[in-house]
Design an enzyme around this catalytic site. Structure first.
Site, short mmCIF file in Angstrom:
data_model
loop_
_atom_site.label_atom_id
_atom_site.label_comp_id
_atom_site.label_asym_id
_atom_site.label_seq_id
_atom_site.Cartn_x
_atom_site.Cartn_y
_atom_site.Cartn_z
CD GLU A 49 59.46 -47.97 18.54
OE1 GLU A 49 59.61 -47.55 17.17
OE2 GLU A 49 58.75 -47.51 19.23
CG HIS A 93 64.44 -47.00 17.78
ND1 HIS A 93 64.68 -45.85 17.25
CD2 HIS A 93 62.92 -47.01 17.33
CE1 HIS A 93 63.76 -44.90 16.91
NE2 HIS A 93 62.50 -45.67 17.06
CG HIS A 116 69.04 -45.21 19.31
ND1 HIS A 116 69.43 -44.87 18.23
CD2 HIS A 116 67.75 -45.55 19.17
CE1 HIS A 116 68.68 -44.79 17.19
NE2 HIS A 116 67.36 -45.25 17.71
CG ASN A 144 62.53 -44.38 13.49
OD1 ASN A 144 61.92 -45.30 13.42
ND2 ASN A 144 62.18 -43.29 14.24
CG ASN A 172 58.90 -43.46 12.42
OD1 ASN A 172 58.99 -44.61 12.84
ND2 ASN A 172 58.75 -42.74 13.33
CG ASP A 212 56.38 -45.26 15.15
OD1 ASP A 212 57.57 -45.82 14.54
OD2 ASP A 212 56.27 -45.00 16.25
#
Length: 355
Positions: A54, A113, A133, A167, A223, A268
């Site tokens: 990610e 994340h 998370h 995020n 983001n 992103d």
């Protein structure tokens, strides 16, 4: 009108805003593009990374940190705890090393994340900041990186009411950082309504042991976040607005808007080349394919580069695209030594030659 009043009206209106009518409201903020493939030479899939990469960040000597295994509702998942890898980009074997996690850390619920690295100028200690998370909550983990043992030492967990839907993160000190919240509400139904109704209610928060405050707001799903090499500017990916926002960092850690750069893509994470100041973004070509995942019709990938973003004539270049047959759901892109490293939300990671 207050936010809760708007949501109440929205819930009542949902009975008539079904199917295509809901999509029609959102289509100016959601992208449904189909693009061809624009590949780079000598692309190699990184070994042992098959369930997401990610976020990726690189320290000065070519050592990349990679977060993998993000669990997100609706996305494919291995079901295993999240992992942190390092990758030596100077090593031709390009083999990621899974870092050993500390025994005093709850690994079973680890769901990493966004990540950021801060190197203490006083002693060279490398600190890794990880958005975590557990049970789909939101907290920040700070680790110390131990190179000799390829391991992490857990320093502390940070929780705060203003850090409720984090995020991404950019570290600016041993215990201080900027973070993006990608939702205003915590309730899943209300989160969905935020996106459907395109409410610009998400924000950027500054955290330090002395103060915690919202320093920028008005984003459609804030983001990725990062900082210019001279530490004067903060960059935020405003994903559903198809833009990246440039903000000037003040002495009191507040942020002043400078410009919003349209990109025409759902970008992103934001990475910054420390030598040139160029921005590199992993982007999503088709939001429908991303959020309504179908392995027979996978979401594609796109990498965008922005040169001279602070100038009056920045240059935006589409560096890489794929229809999803090679790489699904690109979320991050970063460069080092003539190589481009591309990570994904739930798929593999690629390393390509730029020339």
């Amino acid at each position: 009108m207050g936010k809760f009043a708007i949501i109440s009206i929205a819930i009542a209106a949902l009975s008539v805003l079904l199917g295509e009518r809901v999509l029609n409201i959102s289509k100016r903020h959601l992208i449904f593009r189909e693009v061809g493939n624009k590949h780079l030479p000598n692309c190699v899939a990184l070994k042992n990374i098959e369930h997401g990469s990610e976020d990726i960040t690189i320290v000065g000597d070519g050592l990349a940190f990679i977060s993998g295994g993000l669990k997100f509702p609706g996305f494919p998942s291995s079901g295993e705890p999240g992992k942190i890898y390092t990758l030596d980009l100077k090593d031709p074997n390009l083999k990621p090393v899974e870092l050993r996690m500390p025994r005093n850390f709850d690994l079973e619920s680890f769901n990493p994340h966004g990540i950021s690295v801060y190197t203490d100028p006083s002693d060279g200690t490398v600190y890794l900041f990880v958005v975590n998370h557990p049970q789909f909550g939101s907290q920040i983990e700070i680790f110390k990186y131990v190179a000799d043992g390829s391991s992490l030492v857990h320093i502390k967990t940070i929780k705060h009411e203003l850090l409720h839907s984090v995020n991404d993160i950019v570290a600016v000190g041993v215990e201080s950082f900027y973070a993006t919240n990608d939702h205003y509400f915590n309730n899943n139904l209300l989160k969905t309504l935020e996106i459907i109704l395109l409410m610009p209610w998400t924000n950027v928060v500054f955290y330090s042991p002395k103060e915690v405050k919202v320093v920028s707001d008005g984003y459609h799903f804030a983001n990725g976040i990062n900082m210019s090499p001279d530490q004067r500017y903060i960059y935020v990916a405003n994903i559903l607005n198809h833009s990246v926002n440039v903000l000037e960092k003040k002495k009191d850690n507040t942020l002043t808007p400078i410009k919003s750069m349209p990109l025409g893509s759902l970008c992103d994470n934001v990475e910054v080349d420390p030598e040139t100041g160029d921005l590199w973004l992993g982007c999503h070509i088709n939001s429908k394919k991303l959020f309504l995942f179908d392995p027979k019709d996978p979401p594609g990938s796109e990498v965008i580069r922005i040169q001279n973003i602070l100038s009056d004539e920045p240059v935006v270049t589409q560096v890489y695209t794929d229809d999803g047959n090679v790489l699904m759901g690109s979320s991050v892109a970063t460069v080092y030594g003539g190589k481009l490293l591309i990570g994904t939300v739930f798929h593999k990671a690629l390393c390509c030659d730029l020339k």
